[in-house]
Motif scaffolding. Structure first.
Motif, PDB file in Angstrom:
ATOM      1  N   ALA A  65       0.815  -1.219   0.000  1.00 53.63           N
ATOM      2  CA  ALA A  65       0.000   0.000   0.000  1.00 53.63           C
ATOM      3  C   ALA A  65       0.846   1.264   0.000  1.00 53.63           C
ATOM      4  CB  ALA A  65      -0.932  -0.004   1.210  1.00 53.63           C
ATOM      5  N   THR A  66       2.139   1.134   0.280  1.00 52.45           N
ATOM      6  CA  THR A  66       3.015   2.314   0.317  1.00 52.45           C
ATOM      7  C   THR A  66       3.722   2.556  -1.015  1.00 52.45           C
ATOM      8  OG1 THR A  66       4.968   1.078   1.089  1.00 52.45           O
ATOM      9  CG2 THR A  66       3.436   1.911   2.764  1.00 52.45           C
ATOM     10  N   ALA A  67       3.520   1.659  -1.969  1.00 56.80           N
ATOM     11  CA  ALA A  67       4.213   1.769  -3.260  1.00 56.80           C
ATOM     12  C   ALA A  67       3.814   3.048  -3.994  1.00 56.80           C
ATOM     13  CB  ALA A  67       3.907   0.552  -4.123  1.00 56.80           C
ATOM     14  N   LEU A  68       4.787   3.672  -4.631  1.00 63.64           N
ATOM     15  CA  LEU A  68       4.559   4.882  -5.421  1.00 63.64           C
ATOM     16  C   LEU A  68       4.730   4.567  -6.900  1.00 63.64           C
ATOM     17  CD1 LEU A  68       6.664   7.439  -3.338  1.00 63.64           C
ATOM     18  CD2 LEU A  68       4.243   6.861  -3.059  1.00 63.64           C
ATOM     19  N   ASP A  69       3.849   5.110  -7.730  1.00 57.01           N
ATOM     20  CA  ASP A  69       4.028   4.927  -9.164  1.00 57.01           C
ATOM     21  C   ASP A  69       5.015   5.964  -9.696  1.00 57.01           C
ATOM     22  OD1 ASP A  69       2.665   7.337  -9.473  1.00 57.01           O
ATOM     23  OD2 ASP A  69       0.827   6.439 -10.200  1.00 57.01           O
ATOM     24  N   ASN A  70       5.163   6.054 -10.979  1.00 58.90           N
ATOM     25  CA  ASN A  70       6.166   6.939 -11.568  1.00 58.90           C
ATOM     26  C   ASN A  70       5.903   8.419 -11.312  1.00 58.90           C
ATOM     27  OD1 ASN A  70       7.218   4.568 -12.532  1.00 58.90           O
ATOM     28  ND2 ASN A  70       6.712   4.939 -14.679  1.00 58.90           N
ATOM     29  N   TYR A  90      -9.796   3.579   5.641  1.00 62.89           N
ATOM     30  CA  TYR A  90      -9.184   2.262   5.844  1.00 62.89           C
ATOM     31  C   TYR A  90      -7.663   2.350   5.793  1.00 62.89           C
ATOM     32  CZ  TYR A  90      -7.213  -2.191   4.266  1.00 62.89           C
ATOM     33  OH  TYR A  90      -6.408  -3.295   4.109  1.00 62.89           O
ATOM     34  N   TYR A  91      -7.137   3.031   4.783  1.00 61.26           N
ATOM     35  CA  TYR A  91      -5.683   3.099   4.638  1.00 61.26           C
ATOM     36  C   TYR A  91      -5.032   3.938   5.741  1.00 61.26           C
ATOM     37  CZ  TYR A  91      -5.461   0.618   0.218  1.00 61.26           C
ATOM     38  OH  TYR A  91      -5.502  -0.365  -0.741  1.00 61.26           O
ATOM     39  N   LEU A  92      -5.756   4.912   6.246  1.00 63.78           N
ATOM     40  CA  LEU A  92      -5.202   5.739   7.322  1.00 63.78           C
ATOM     41  C   LEU A  92      -5.212   5.023   8.661  1.00 63.78           C
ATOM     42  CD1 LEU A  92      -6.710   9.294   6.604  1.00 63.78           C
ATOM     43  CD2 LEU A  92      -4.410   8.457   6.091  1.00 63.78           C
TER      44      LEU A  92
END
Length: 281
Positions: A65-70, A90-92
């Protein structure tokens, strides 16, 4: 096996919210964190769709869930662009992601929620610690982006949470929030008057000017100080059209050339239409 855009079958199954197919892929060991050419994982696409069950399942299956795209977008940025308040909650609170993480252009979830006019989400973000004073790469606050789009509902929420102190704040070209609204809606007197009422009398001072028509963070506008093309395509066509418009002088009076590519995945393109990148209004 992926297609020419680097999209895997898992991406498409998530895009279609086909939970049973996704379960089968996971069961047989498909890499849930596989990225396409834009750096987007299936979880990025799931956050655009906003389907809670799909997001929770992918995270449980090892999705990052922490992955960053370009473009520096994580799942919260993607969800904020679409106004998925419950998913961001949910993510928070379940995954403990940082509400103020910025993308590569310095924009946090609040910038995106204000721009996309999701007032309920704007309220939620502010009540949960979103930084209302965060400036992006163009020195824009969330209220600048809300004003650019004429998003009066989101502006009301921002003002309630202290943005009244920001009404005279200028961006990198010397524009206040009202200046930006004035530039866009100059030919639409009723809209402009409405923006005056919302932003208040103090915002009628125009400190800067960008001239021309307007579109958005993703683009889509015409010839303008910050118009960067846009338009065209949907599905998995991520390039919004001709880019590379020169925009007006920055704080030092230097004409800056902006060349950007579309930052939104297929599902976001469908929702946002032809908007492609920064300040096309």
């Amino acid at each position: 096996m992926c297609d020419a855009d680097g999209d895997y079958p898992l991406h498409f199954a998530v895009l279609n919210n086909d939970f049973s197919i996704v379960e089968v892929f996971v069961k047989y060991g498909v890499n849930v964190n596989a990225r396409n050419n834009k750096g987007e994982s299936a979880l990025h696409w799931a956050s655009v769709g906003g389907h809670m069950k799909m997001n929770v399942f992918l995270v449980g299956a090892g999705g990052d869930a922490t992955a960053l795209d370009n473009k520096g977008f994580n799942v919260i940025h993607r969800a904020a662009q679409q106004g998925h308040t419950l998913l961001i909650d949910y993510y928070l609170h379940a995954r403990h992601l940082d509400i103020n993480t910025c993308d590569k252009d310095g924009r946090n979830a609040l910038h995106w929620a204000a721009y996309s006019d999701h007032p309920i989400l704007v309220e939620f973000l502010l009540k949960n610690g979103a930084n209302n004073n965060a400036r992006d790469c163009e020195q824009c606050l969330p209220i600048h982006w809300a004003a650019i789009r004429g998003n009066t509902k989101s502006i009301h929420v921002l003002l309630k949470h202290g943005a009244k102190l920001q009404l005279d704040t200028v961006d990198c070209t010397g524009c206040t929030p009202f200046s930006l609204a004035n530039n866009k809606y100059l030919s639409k007197k009723s809209t402009l008057e409405n923006m005056r009422r919302v932003l208040g009398e103090n915002s009628q001072v125009v400190r800067g000017s960008r001239g021309g028509s307007s579109g958005g963070m993703f683009g889509g506008g015409g010839g303008h100080g910050h118009s960067h093309g846009g338009g065209g395509g949907h599905g998995h066509s991520h390039d919004g059209g001709a880019h590379g418009h020169s925009h007006n002088s920055g704080p030092c009076g230097i004409v800056q050339a902006c060349v950007r590519t579309c930052s939104c995945p297929a599902p976001a393109r469908s929702a946002f239409g032809a908007m492609c990148h920064s300040r096309g209004y």
